[in-house]
Design a protein around this motif. Sequence first.
Motif, PDB file in Angstrom:
ATOM      1  N   HIS A  16       0.626  -1.172  -0.375  1.00  9.21           N
ATOM      2  CA  HIS A  16      -0.128   0.345  -0.410  1.00  9.21           C
ATOM      3  C   HIS A  16       0.778   1.186   0.203  1.00  9.21           C
ATOM      4  N   ALA A  17       1.591   0.892   0.579  1.00  7.87           N
ATOM      5  CA  ALA A  17       2.968   2.857   0.445  1.00  7.87           C
ATOM      6  C   ALA A  17       3.570   2.712  -0.862  1.00  7.87           C
ATOM      7  N   MET A  18       3.743   1.630  -1.530  1.00  7.57           N
ATOM      8  CA  MET A  18       4.136   1.779  -2.609  1.00  7.57           C
ATOM      9  C   MET A  18       3.164   2.838  -4.085  1.00  7.57           C
ATOM     10  N   MET A  19       1.875   2.356  -3.255  1.00  7.99           N
ATOM     11  CA  MET A  19       0.625   2.505  -4.262  1.00  7.99           C
ATOM     12  C   MET A  19       0.790   4.554  -3.916  1.00  7.99           C
ATOM     13  N   MET A  20       0.387   4.566  -2.397  1.00  6.61           N
ATOM     14  CA  MET A  20       0.933   5.783  -1.682  1.00  6.61           C
ATOM     15  C   MET A  20       1.705   7.363  -2.456  1.00  6.61           C
ATOM     16  N   THR A  21       2.185   6.111  -2.750  1.00  2.00           N
ATOM     17  CA  THR A  21       3.869   6.947  -3.160  1.00  2.00           C
ATOM     18  C   THR A  21       4.301   6.558  -4.601  1.00  2.00           C
ATOM     19  N   SER A  22       3.450   6.802  -5.358  1.00  2.00           N
ATOM     20  CA  SER A  22       2.758   6.300  -7.065  1.00  2.00           C
ATOM     21  C   SER A  22       2.883   7.550  -7.976  1.00  2.00           C
ATOM     22  N   MET A  23       3.111   8.125  -8.826  1.00  2.00           N
ATOM     23  CA  MET A  23       1.752   8.708  -9.661  1.00  2.00           C
ATOM     24  C   MET A  23       1.479   8.518 -11.192  1.00  2.00           C
ATOM     25  N   PRO A  24       0.101   8.373 -10.363  1.00  2.00           N
ATOM     26  CA  PRO A  24      -0.719   8.959 -10.058  1.00  2.00           C
ATOM     27  C   PRO A  24      -0.801   8.352  -8.578  1.00  2.00           C
ATOM     28  N   TYR A  25      -1.017   8.964  -7.403  1.00  2.00           N
ATOM     29  CA  TYR A  25      -1.428   8.203  -6.406  1.00  2.00           C
ATOM     30  C   TYR A  25      -2.416   7.969  -5.580  1.00  2.00           C
ATOM     31  N   PHE A  26      -3.013   6.373  -4.993  1.00  2.00           N
ATOM     32  CA  PHE A  26      -3.838   5.988  -4.955  1.00  2.00           C
ATOM     33  C   PHE A  26      -3.760   5.480  -3.027  1.00  2.00           C
ATOM     34  N   ILE A  27      -5.040   5.654  -2.893  1.00  2.00           N
ATOM     35  CA  ILE A  27      -4.955   5.277  -0.462  1.00  2.00           C
ATOM     36  C   ILE A  27      -6.230   4.316  -1.311  1.00  2.00           C
ATOM     37  N   LEU A  28      -5.651   2.743  -0.996  1.00  2.00           N
ATOM     38  CA  LEU A  28      -6.553   1.979  -1.685  1.00  2.00           C
ATOM     39  C   LEU A  28      -7.491   1.493  -0.403  1.00  2.00           C
ATOM     40  N   MET A  29      -6.769   1.279   1.082  1.00  2.00           N
ATOM     41  CA  MET A  29      -7.213   1.139   2.241  1.00  2.00           C
ATOM     42  C   MET A  29      -8.961   2.052   3.089  1.00  2.00           C
ATOM     43  N   LYS A  30      -9.562   1.741   3.415  1.00  2.00           N
ATOM     44  CA  LYS A  30     -10.222   2.390   3.736  1.00  2.00           C
ATOM     45  C   LYS A  30     -10.353   2.832   5.376  1.00  2.00           C
ATOM     46  N   PRO A  31     -11.597   3.910   6.229  1.00  2.00           N
ATOM     47  CA  PRO A  31     -11.471   3.952   7.178  1.00  2.00           C
ATOM     48  C   PRO A  31     -11.161   2.250   8.258  1.00  2.00           C
ATOM     49  N   ASN A  32     -12.135   1.888   7.808  1.00  2.00           N
ATOM     50  CA  ASN A  32     -12.403   0.686   8.515  1.00  2.00           C
ATOM     51  C   ASN A  32     -11.559   0.036   8.561  1.00  2.00           C
ATOM     52  N   THR A  33     -10.782  -0.244   7.964  1.00  2.00           N
ATOM     53  CA  THR A  33      -9.583  -0.894   7.217  1.00  2.00           C
ATOM     54  C   THR A  33      -8.293  -0.994   8.651  1.00  2.00           C
ATOM     55  N   LEU A  34      -8.292   0.489   8.334  1.00  2.00           N
ATOM     56  CA  LEU A  34      -7.362   0.918   9.789  1.00  2.00           C
ATOM     57  C   LEU A  34      -8.158   0.691  10.868  1.00  2.00           C
ATOM     58  N   GLN A  35      -8.796   0.540  11.395  1.00  2.00           N
ATOM     59  CA  GLN A  35      -9.835   0.609  12.808  1.00  2.00           C
ATOM     60  C   GLN A  35      -9.707  -1.337  12.643  1.00  2.00           C
ATOM     61  N   ILE A  36      -9.947  -2.320  11.450  1.00  2.00           N
ATOM     62  CA  ILE A  36      -9.497  -3.807  12.052  1.00  2.00           C
ATOM     63  C   ILE A  36      -7.937  -3.833  12.536  1.00  2.00           C
ATOM     64  N   ILE A  37      -7.180  -2.857  11.240  1.00  2.00           N
ATOM     65  CA  ILE A  37      -5.778  -3.492  11.251  1.00  2.00           C
ATOM     66  C   ILE A  37      -5.025  -3.445  13.459  1.00  2.00           C
ATOM     67  N   ASN A  38      -5.881  -2.003  13.512  1.00  2.00           N
ATOM     68  CA  ASN A  38      -5.140  -1.181  15.283  1.00  2.00           C
ATOM     69  C   ASN A  38      -5.821  -1.921  15.979  1.00  2.00           C
ATOM     70  N   ALA A  39      -7.182  -2.704  15.880  1.00  2.00           N
ATOM     71  CA  ALA A  39      -7.945  -3.951  16.542  1.00  2.00           C
ATOM     72  C   ALA A  39      -7.021  -4.945  16.860  1.00  2.00           C
ATOM     73  N   ILE A  40      -6.463  -5.186  15.314  1.00  2.00           N
ATOM     74  CA  ILE A  40      -6.063  -7.251  15.602  1.00  2.00           C
ATOM     75  C   ILE A  40      -4.518  -7.088  16.291  1.00  2.00           C
ATOM     76  N   TRP A  41      -4.083  -5.453  16.180  1.00  2.00           N
ATOM     77  CA  TRP A  41      -2.809  -5.036  16.844  1.00  2.00           C
ATOM     78  C   TRP A  41      -2.277  -5.040  18.621  1.00  2.00           C
ATOM     79  N   LYS A  42      -4.042  -4.439  18.807  1.00  2.00           N
ATOM     80  CA  LYS A  42      -4.140  -4.383  20.294  1.00  2.00           C
ATOM     81  C   LYS A  42      -4.681  -5.297  20.933  1.00  2.00           C
ATOM     82  N   PHE A  43      -5.291  -7.105  19.855  1.00  2.00           N
ATOM     83  CA  PHE A  43      -5.870  -7.388  21.002  1.00  2.00           C
ATOM     84  C   PHE A  43      -4.910  -8.910  20.708  1.00  2.00           C
TER      85      PHE A  43
END
Length: 369
Positions: free
Chosen positions: A283-310
């Motif tokens: 995902h970092a490669m896509m965020m730093t390409s030209m054109p750039y894209f963010i393919l995660m959604k807010p809920n993707t980040l919520q899930i990642i943080n919940a997994i880390w916490k668990f």
Amino acid sequence: MFTATDFIPKKYTSTIENGNFEWSAPSNIALVKYWGKKDNQIPANPSVSFTLNNCKTITKLGFEKRDISPEVSGPLNVTSFSFDLLFEGKPKEDFKPKIQKFLERIEVYLPFLKNYHFTIDTQNTFPHSSGIASSASGMAALAMNFMSLERALNPEMTNEYFYRKASFLARLGSGSACRSVKGNVVVWGNQANIGGSSDLFGVEFPHTIHANFKNYQDTILLVDKGEKQVSSTVGHDLMHNHPYAERRFAQAHENLDKLTAIFESGNLDEFIKVVESEALTLHAMMMTSMPYFILMKPNTLQIINAIWKFRNETQIPVCFTLDAGANVHVLYPENVSDKVLQFIQDELVVFCQNGQYICDQIGEGAIAL
């Protein structure tokens, strides 16, 4: 060392007028990601994947010899492919251009293709537009069927050649499809310490795999079931002239070396580090390409943080990976399934579109039906 010309047949020893074959082929989830390609679907870096078991495409191929009058064109001068395409039993015209392109790419390796009319009837065991890559399973299933027809025309074909060529053909339809043909852990791309590895086809991981990874589980959280924001072709093209591309390609080789040792030792902590880092790097490669894209959604980040916490609170070795989209693959050993599934139901389902998720696990590859 195999080259593409090794897959061009010399001659066929049998004939067949009509018939049908049916294969299922699974999707797969890359642990070390393939991102960036050269001409003819050659990967810019090696990758390794878990083959899935439940998320698969089932394709039936009907074929009959075309009635071509020699005085009109001659049987070998047919200029077009002839096929009907059904998806879940109904005509699917918008899939046809992709199949047409695939047939054009593979014709040199399967010179009989224009001599038959094909009926391709395909269906997925997972919901359409669920954000699970169906091109890998779909192209692998189609390649298996075409190889079954070639084996009928050349019954002396060995099993090893059959599967290797099927993977080679599948790659020409969709790069990652070559990892959906055979084996539960598959490597695609030249890698010094993986004997037999090739840019042309996937190979079964040849080294020891620790019991920790047997029946590994993958629960796919459907965060966003919409159309892909960026097509794979466009995404791979973004790696040309990408400022970090060369370092990324080197990193993939390094991480595949690390995973080779991890698969042998069964070290789940190190497995988690490599797999999550690979997902975020993609995902970092896509965020730093030209054109750039963010393919995660807010809920993707919520899930990642919940997994880390668990994981931090329970020390249960659960981790995530991502494809080029918003959905999250939750990976964990079979012996913690009950606790992880409870966690998913209690804390993660709320972030899924319509509460949808799919339970899957490591599988074996394509199966003749």
